[in-house]
Design a protein around this motif. Structure first.
Motif, PDB file in Angstrom:
ATOM      1  N   ALA A 265      33.279  32.809  42.363  1.00  0.00           N
ATOM      2  CA  ALA A 265      32.281  33.059  41.562  1.00  0.00           C
ATOM      3  C   ALA A 265      31.313  34.074  42.045  1.00  0.00           C
ATOM      4  N   ALA A 266      31.482  34.238  43.354  1.00  0.00           N
ATOM      5  CA  ALA A 266      30.472  35.446  44.006  1.00  0.00           C
ATOM      6  C   ALA A 266      31.281  36.803  43.765  1.00  0.00           C
ATOM      7  N   LEU A 267      32.895  36.815  43.875  1.00  0.00           N
ATOM      8  CA  LEU A 267      33.411  37.925  43.653  1.00  0.00           C
ATOM      9  C   LEU A 267      33.195  38.393  42.278  1.00  0.00           C
ATOM     10  N   LEU A 268      33.272  37.482  41.174  1.00  0.00           N
ATOM     11  CA  LEU A 268      33.284  37.626  39.902  1.00  0.00           C
ATOM     12  C   LEU A 268      31.769  38.427  39.628  1.00  0.00           C
ATOM     13  N   ASP A 269      30.810  37.938  40.153  1.00  0.00           N
ATOM     14  CA  ASP A 269      29.382  38.411  39.994  1.00  0.00           C
ATOM     15  C   ASP A 269      29.235  39.751  40.336  1.00  0.00           C
ATOM     16  N   ALA A 270      29.941  40.097  41.304  1.00  0.00           N
ATOM     17  CA  ALA A 270      30.088  41.174  42.062  1.00  0.00           C
ATOM     18  C   ALA A 270      30.583  42.511  41.271  1.00  0.00           C
ATOM     19  N   LEU A 271      31.468  42.086  40.213  1.00  0.00           N
ATOM     20  CA  LEU A 271      32.025  42.866  39.391  1.00  0.00           C
ATOM     21  C   LEU A 271      31.180  43.603  38.285  1.00  0.00           C
ATOM     22  N   ASP A 272      31.041  44.748  38.340  1.00  0.00           N
ATOM     23  CA  ASP A 272      30.182  45.491  37.128  1.00  0.00           C
ATOM     24  C   ASP A 272      30.614  45.204  35.795  1.00  0.00           C
ATOM     25  N   GLY A 273      31.789  45.027  35.580  1.00  0.00           N
ATOM     26  CA  GLY A 273      32.579  44.788  34.249  1.00  0.00           C
ATOM     27  C   GLY A 273      32.681  43.414  33.794  1.00  0.00           C
ATOM     28  N   VAL A 274      32.142  42.545  34.601  1.00  0.00           N
ATOM     29  CA  VAL A 274      32.480  41.090  34.332  1.00  0.00           C
ATOM     30  C   VAL A 274      31.167  40.326  34.378  1.00  0.00           C
TER      31      VAL A 274
ATOM     32  N   TYR B 242      48.858  35.021  35.274  1.00  0.00           N
ATOM     33  CA  TYR B 242      49.326  34.116  36.263  1.00  0.00           C
ATOM     34  C   TYR B 242      49.072  34.663  37.680  1.00  0.00           C
ATOM     35  N   LEU B 243      48.005  34.273  38.367  1.00  0.00           N
ATOM     36  CA  LEU B 243      47.506  34.885  39.686  1.00  0.00           C
ATOM     37  C   LEU B 243      47.430  33.783  40.697  1.00  0.00           C
ATOM     38  N   LEU B 244      48.207  34.287  42.082  1.00  0.00           N
ATOM     39  CA  LEU B 244      48.206  33.356  42.986  1.00  0.00           C
ATOM     40  C   LEU B 244      46.776  33.500  43.681  1.00  0.00           C
ATOM     41  N   LYS B 245      46.114  32.291  44.357  1.00  0.00           N
ATOM     42  CA  LYS B 245      44.911  32.232  44.985  1.00  0.00           C
ATOM     43  C   LYS B 245      44.862  33.246  46.021  1.00  0.00           C
ATOM     44  N   GLU B 246      46.084  33.318  46.724  1.00  0.00           N
ATOM     45  CA  GLU B 246      45.802  34.199  47.960  1.00  0.00           C
ATOM     46  C   GLU B 246      45.182  35.626  47.712  1.00  0.00           C
ATOM     47  N   ARG B 247      45.382  36.098  46.191  1.00  0.00           N
ATOM     48  CA  ARG B 247      45.172  37.403  45.724  1.00  0.00           C
ATOM     49  C   ARG B 247      43.715  37.493  45.278  1.00  0.00           C
ATOM     50  N   ILE B 248      43.026  36.387  45.424  1.00  0.00           N
ATOM     51  CA  ILE B 248      41.560  36.428  44.751  1.00  0.00           C
ATOM     52  C   ILE B 248      40.731  37.315  45.506  1.00  0.00           C
ATOM     53  N   GLY B 249      41.054  37.468  46.737  1.00  0.00           N
ATOM     54  CA  GLY B 249      40.289  38.313  47.603  1.00  0.00           C
ATOM     55  C   GLY B 249      40.506  39.968  47.241  1.00  0.00           C
ATOM     56  N   ASP B 250      41.433  40.102  46.423  1.00  0.00           N
ATOM     57  CA  ASP B 250      41.809  41.471  46.137  1.00  0.00           C
ATOM     58  C   ASP B 250      41.132  42.005  44.895  1.00  0.00           C
ATOM     59  N   VAL B 251      40.019  42.447  44.871  1.00  0.00           N
ATOM     60  CA  VAL B 251      38.973  42.577  43.942  1.00  0.00           C
ATOM     61  C   VAL B 251      39.511  43.377  42.726  1.00  0.00           C
ATOM     62  N   ALA B 252      40.138  44.407  43.305  1.00  0.00           N
ATOM     63  CA  ALA B 252      40.844  45.259  42.242  1.00  0.00           C
ATOM     64  C   ALA B 252      41.765  44.605  41.426  1.00  0.00           C
ATOM     65  N   GLU B 253      42.915  43.878  42.105  1.00  0.00           N
ATOM     66  CA  GLU B 253      43.682  43.414  41.382  1.00  0.00           C
ATOM     67  C   GLU B 253      43.262  41.953  40.541  1.00  0.00           C
ATOM     68  N   LEU B 254      42.029  41.302  40.750  1.00  0.00           N
ATOM     69  CA  LEU B 254      41.461  40.435  39.963  1.00  0.00           C
ATOM     70  C   LEU B 254      40.786  40.998  38.999  1.00  0.00           C
ATOM     71  N   GLU B 255      40.059  42.350  39.085  1.00  0.00           N
ATOM     72  CA  GLU B 255      39.512  42.931  37.801  1.00  0.00           C
ATOM     73  C   GLU B 255      40.505  43.493  36.949  1.00  0.00           C
ATOM     74  N   ARG B 256      41.812  43.936  37.362  1.00  0.00           N
ATOM     75  CA  ARG B 256      42.705  44.471  36.909  1.00  0.00           C
ATOM     76  C   ARG B 256      43.426  43.403  35.880  1.00  0.00           C
ATOM     77  N   SER B 257      43.611  42.401  36.492  1.00  0.00           N
ATOM     78  CA  SER B 257      44.030  41.050  35.681  1.00  0.00           C
ATOM     79  C   SER B 257      43.292  40.733  34.525  1.00  0.00           C
ATOM     80  N   LEU B 258      41.893  40.448  34.898  1.00  0.00           N
ATOM     81  CA  LEU B 258      41.040  40.240  33.940  1.00  0.00           C
ATOM     82  C   LEU B 258      40.958  41.102  32.563  1.00  0.00           C
TER      83      LEU B 258
END
Length: 223
Positions: free
Chosen positions: A19-28, A107-123
């Motif tokens: 949730a903290a990672l998502l809140d930090a993304l400007d486009g989310v 479909y995203l592995l939890k270990e990649r959640i810390g990769d903010v750029a990958e998370l944002e791209r997937s969303l």
């Protein structure tokens, strides 16, 4: 406009961290964060998000409740994208999610959640109606398919064509594939046309050939 997201994760620390990672993304915009499948369905009904980011295993039954909820969401709200979060690259789970189509699915592995750029791209990819599959999952799918049936059309692909197909499965455009594989866009299109031909995906079949090619990787029933 910001991508509106509902997060479902039963582990409190992981839920809070994501949730903290998502809140930090400007486009989310994180509109809800819940801990079980029933709360997830309620949150989606209330907020009608652009994307749902959900764990596979969660209460109330502590089985694949998140996966089951994802299927319900995709049926009830076709415009809502769904990204599964999991610890394991399990091709069967991916097949269950994508068997009704790859549009708006990830479909995203939890270990990649810390990769903010990958998370944002997937969303972004899923919110726009594309698909986003973790590279580790794509590798597992390709390996499983190769072992399952060496006579499959996939076995006819060259190494480069297979690499291009794996990139397609991650929802990348031709431009992005060219950058990832250090090729020209013309070369990428050449490989795509070749793999379409080898997989029997003619231009006159009235289907999205990119999606159809990716789904051949996900045909777990033949594995």
């Amino acid at each position: 406009m910001a991508i509106r997201v509902v997060l479902a994760e039963d582990n409190y620390l992981l839920r809070a961290g994501t949730a903290a990672l998502l809140d930090a993304l400007d486009g989310v915009e994180l509109v809800a964060a819940v801990g079980d499948a029933q709360a997830l369905l309620a949150a989606v009904a209330e907020h009608r998000p652009d994307v749902v980011l959900t764990d596979i295993r969660m209460p109330p039954e502590n089985g694949t409740d998140g996966l089951k909820a994802a299927a319900v969401i995709r049926a009830r709200y076709p415009g809502t994208g769904v990204v599964l979060l999991t610890q394991y690259a399990d091709p069967q789970y991916a097949y269950e999610l994508l068997r009704d189509g790859a549009t708006g699915a990830g479909y995203l592995l939890k270990e990649r959640i810390g990769d903010v750029a990958e998370l944002e791209r997937s969303l972004q990819q899923v919110a726009s109606g594309g698909s986003a599959l973790d590279p580790v999952l794509v590798e597992a799918l390709v390996d499983r398919k190769r072992r399952a049936d060496d006579r499959s059309p996939l076995a006819e692909l060259t190494n480069r064509e297979r690499e291009v197909l794996e990139q397609m499965a991650q929802g990348k455009s031709n431009t992005a594939i060219a950058e990832a594989l250090f090729l020209t866009e013309r070369a990428v299109q050449k490989h795509i046309n070749a793999l379409f031909s080898k997989l029997g995906l003619g231009a006159d079949q009235g289907l999205d050939r990119r999606v159809a090619a990716v789904l051949q990787l996900l045909d777990a029933r033949s594995a």
